[in-house]
Design an enzyme around this catalytic site. Structure first.
Site, short mmCIF file in Angstrom:
data_model
loop_
_atom_site.label_atom_id
_atom_site.label_comp_id
_atom_site.label_asym_id
_atom_site.label_seq_id
_atom_site.Cartn_x
_atom_site.Cartn_y
_atom_site.Cartn_z
N LYS A 124 -20.49 -1.45 -5.82
CA LYS A 124 -19.34 -1.07 -5.29
C LYS A 124 -19.36 -0.12 -4.27
CE LYS A 124 -16.81 -1.87 -9.78
NZ LYS A 124 -16.53 -3.29 -9.44
N THR A 125 -19.29 -0.77 -2.99
CA THR A 125 -19.57 0.03 -1.45
C THR A 125 -18.46 -0.51 -0.46
OG1 THR A 125 -21.41 -1.48 -0.88
CG2 THR A 125 -21.78 0.60 -2.13
N ALA A 126 -18.41 0.07 0.38
CA ALA A 126 -17.55 -0.52 1.73
C ALA A 126 -18.58 -1.50 2.30
CB ALA A 126 -17.43 0.76 2.60
N ALA A 127 -19.87 -1.39 2.30
CA ALA A 127 -20.79 -2.24 2.77
C ALA A 127 -20.80 -3.64 2.20
CB ALA A 127 -22.36 -1.81 2.95
N CYS A 153 -26.63 0.95 0.30
CA CYS A 153 -26.09 2.02 0.00
C CYS A 153 -27.17 3.25 0.59
CB CYS A 153 -26.62 2.55 -1.70
SG CYS A 153 -26.09 4.26 -2.01
N CYS A 170 -19.84 3.59 -4.71
CA CYS A 170 -21.31 4.29 -4.50
C CYS A 170 -22.13 4.93 -5.27
CB CYS A 170 -21.05 5.22 -3.12
SG CYS A 170 -22.30 5.59 -2.07
N GLN A 208 -14.01 6.85 3.09
CA GLN A 208 -14.76 7.75 1.86
C GLN A 208 -16.11 8.00 2.02
OE1 GLN A 208 -13.23 6.03 -1.71
NE2 GLN A 208 -11.58 5.15 -0.66
N GLU A 268 0.94 -1.17 -0.16
CA GLU A 268 0.09 0.11 -0.07
C GLU A 268 0.91 1.30 0.03
OE1 GLU A 268 -3.31 1.00 -0.01
OE2 GLU A 268 -2.33 2.85 -0.05
N VAL A 273 1.94 -1.18 -6.71
CA VAL A 273 2.08 -2.33 -7.55
C VAL A 273 2.19 -1.73 -8.95
CG1 VAL A 273 1.11 -4.59 -8.40
CG2 VAL A 273 1.54 -4.10 -5.88
#
Ligand code: FAD
Length: 402
Positions: free
Chosen positions: A306-309, A341, A163, A45, A37, A80
């Site tokens: 596409k979410t953190a959830a 969401c 999101c 975010q 990283e 990377v």
């Protein structure tokens, strides 16, 4: 070029990479795990919507990466550049060659600001803002405060994005902010989106179209894709995806949700599917061609929002299936596409959308989540950040529990 080997290499220290590395370190501390990283800061975010709406300062969304790297995990502070899954190795920008037995790919999604002509030059001035980066989210709030009336445009691009609710959440906050300031009657608000629908899950799309958009008197133009911004002239150029015509719209405030794609190093590797995403099985999260590779989060091919959830539902599955594979077994757990969401529809108002691969609601609470609620807004503002910082990125399925 220096050569290193680790048993498990995780690419990316975002929501996805950290959750997997932390869970592996938590349940099997003897493993040799390295996390690649480059950033020294980790961002929560989902808070950027509320930063743009003036509810939080942006600093509240940031924590030092060093405070989140799990004990026992080696942090390789580098990016990377290339991955060669056939050779079980990768190369970094800092000229390290890292070989692995097992690889977890989680570098998130790439924001392609430069795909919109004129945008990089004008973003952050001339009333052109975006909640899609730490650098620009505060300027959104400045724009909302400085707006004196006229055309306020909010866009949604023609690519998958993270999101997918965020482009409209900030619009509802702006609308309410203008009302609070007594200038709503001077503002014309438009949502110009490349998609043919307001939200992918019909259950919630109907609630938005019937109950949220009409009372706020917002004009919605579907199939309109932002292709250029002329900052000085305050003009936004859209392509009508139905007719192919160019449509020029003047603006006083322009909130841009930029086009996005898989990170370039993924696109040019054999990890990618035709669309560029890391090509994994939608239920096991294991690579469809390289059995020692797994992926999750925004960079993966998983056909969900596409979410953190979504990551919260994915990381326990991935970790278990990786450990199964390491033990020579077939994967035992499956991901069903769960994503969520929190659709902020104003200050103190929120529709909590939760659904799966089949776009069927998968609601947590025993009430109709299509209804705008203050309790759900408070959940987003105060509870979800705790679940993120003390649960997800610590590799726990729920804060304070395994
Ligand atoms: P990220 O968290 O973006 O992390 C990717 C990591 O990979 C980064 O640390 C990056 O530095 C690293 N990386 C990149 N390239 C390389 C490389 N070459 N080598 C090594 N490392 C690399 N989600 C919700 O659940 N609810 C919400 O309300 C919500 N709202 C949002 C609002 C906004 C404005 C935004 C921008 C996002 C929102 N999200 C929300 C989405 C959520 O933040 C992402 O889906 C989530 O962070 C995805 O996790 P990830 O680990 O895949 O990617």
């Amino acid at each position: 070029m220096s050569d290193i080997h680790h048993q498990i290499v995780v690419i990316g220290g975002g929501a996805a990479g950290l959750s997997v590395a932390a869970r592996l370190a938590r349940i099997t501390p003897k493993l040799d795990v390295a996390l690649v990283e480059p950033s020294d800061t980790h961002y929560y975010q989902p808070l950027w919507t509320l930063v743009g709406g003036g509810e939080f300062r942006r600093e509240k969304s940031a924590r030092p990466m060093s405070s989140l790297i799990p004990a026992g995990v080696t942090w390789i502070r580098d990016a990377v550049l290339n991955v060669w899954p056939e050779k079980n190795c990768l190369q970094t920008v800092g000229e390290q060659r890292i070989s692995y037995d097992w690889l977890v790919v989680a570098p998130g999604i790439q924001i392609d600001w430069d795909k919109i002509k004129g945008l990089p030059e004008t973003l952050g001035k001339n009333g052109v803002c975006s909640n899609y980066s730490y650098q620009t989210a505060s300027y959104t709030w400045e724009c909302l405060q400085n707006f004196q009336g006229g055309e306020a445009l909010f866009t949604f691009p023609a690519t998958p994005i993270k999101c997918a609710g965020a482009p409209q959440k900030i619009m509802y906050l702006a609308e309410e902010h203008f009302r609070r300031r007594g200038i709503r009657h001077k503002a014309h608000i438009s949502y110009l989106c490349a998609t043919p629908v307001i939200f992918s899950c019909p259950h919630y799309a109907k609630a938005l179209m019937d109950n949220v958009i009409p009372p706020r008197e917002i004009d919605v133009a579907f199939r309109h894709n932002l292709i250029a911004v002329r900052g000085e002239a305050k003009e936004a150029v859209f392509q009508n995806l139905e007719t192919n015509e160019e449509v020029v719209r003047p603006f006083d405030l322009l909130h841009v949700a930029p086009p996005m794609s898989a990170p370039d190093f993924v696109k040019r590797s054999t990890l990618a599917n035709d669309a560029g995403w890391v090509d994994v099985h939608k239920h096991t999260l294991r690579h469809n061609r390289f059995a020692n590779v797994f992926a999750l989060g925004d960079a993966s091919s998983l056909p969900t929002s596409k979410t953190a959830a979504a990551v919260r539902a994915q990381f326990p599955v991935l970790t278990q299936n990786l450990l199964d594979a390491m033990a020579g077994k077939e994967p035992t757990t499956q991901y069903d596409g769960y994503t969520s969401c929190p659709l902020v529809t104003g200050y103190g108002k929120l529709i909590l959308a939760e659904f799966d691969y089949d776009l069927k609601p998968r609601e947590t609470f025993p009430f109709d989540q299509r209804v705008e609620r203050k309790s759900m807004y408070l959940l987003k503002k105060y509870v979800l950040p705790v679940i993120y910082w003390d649960g997800l990125v610590r590799g726990r399925t729920w804060p304070w529990f395994g």
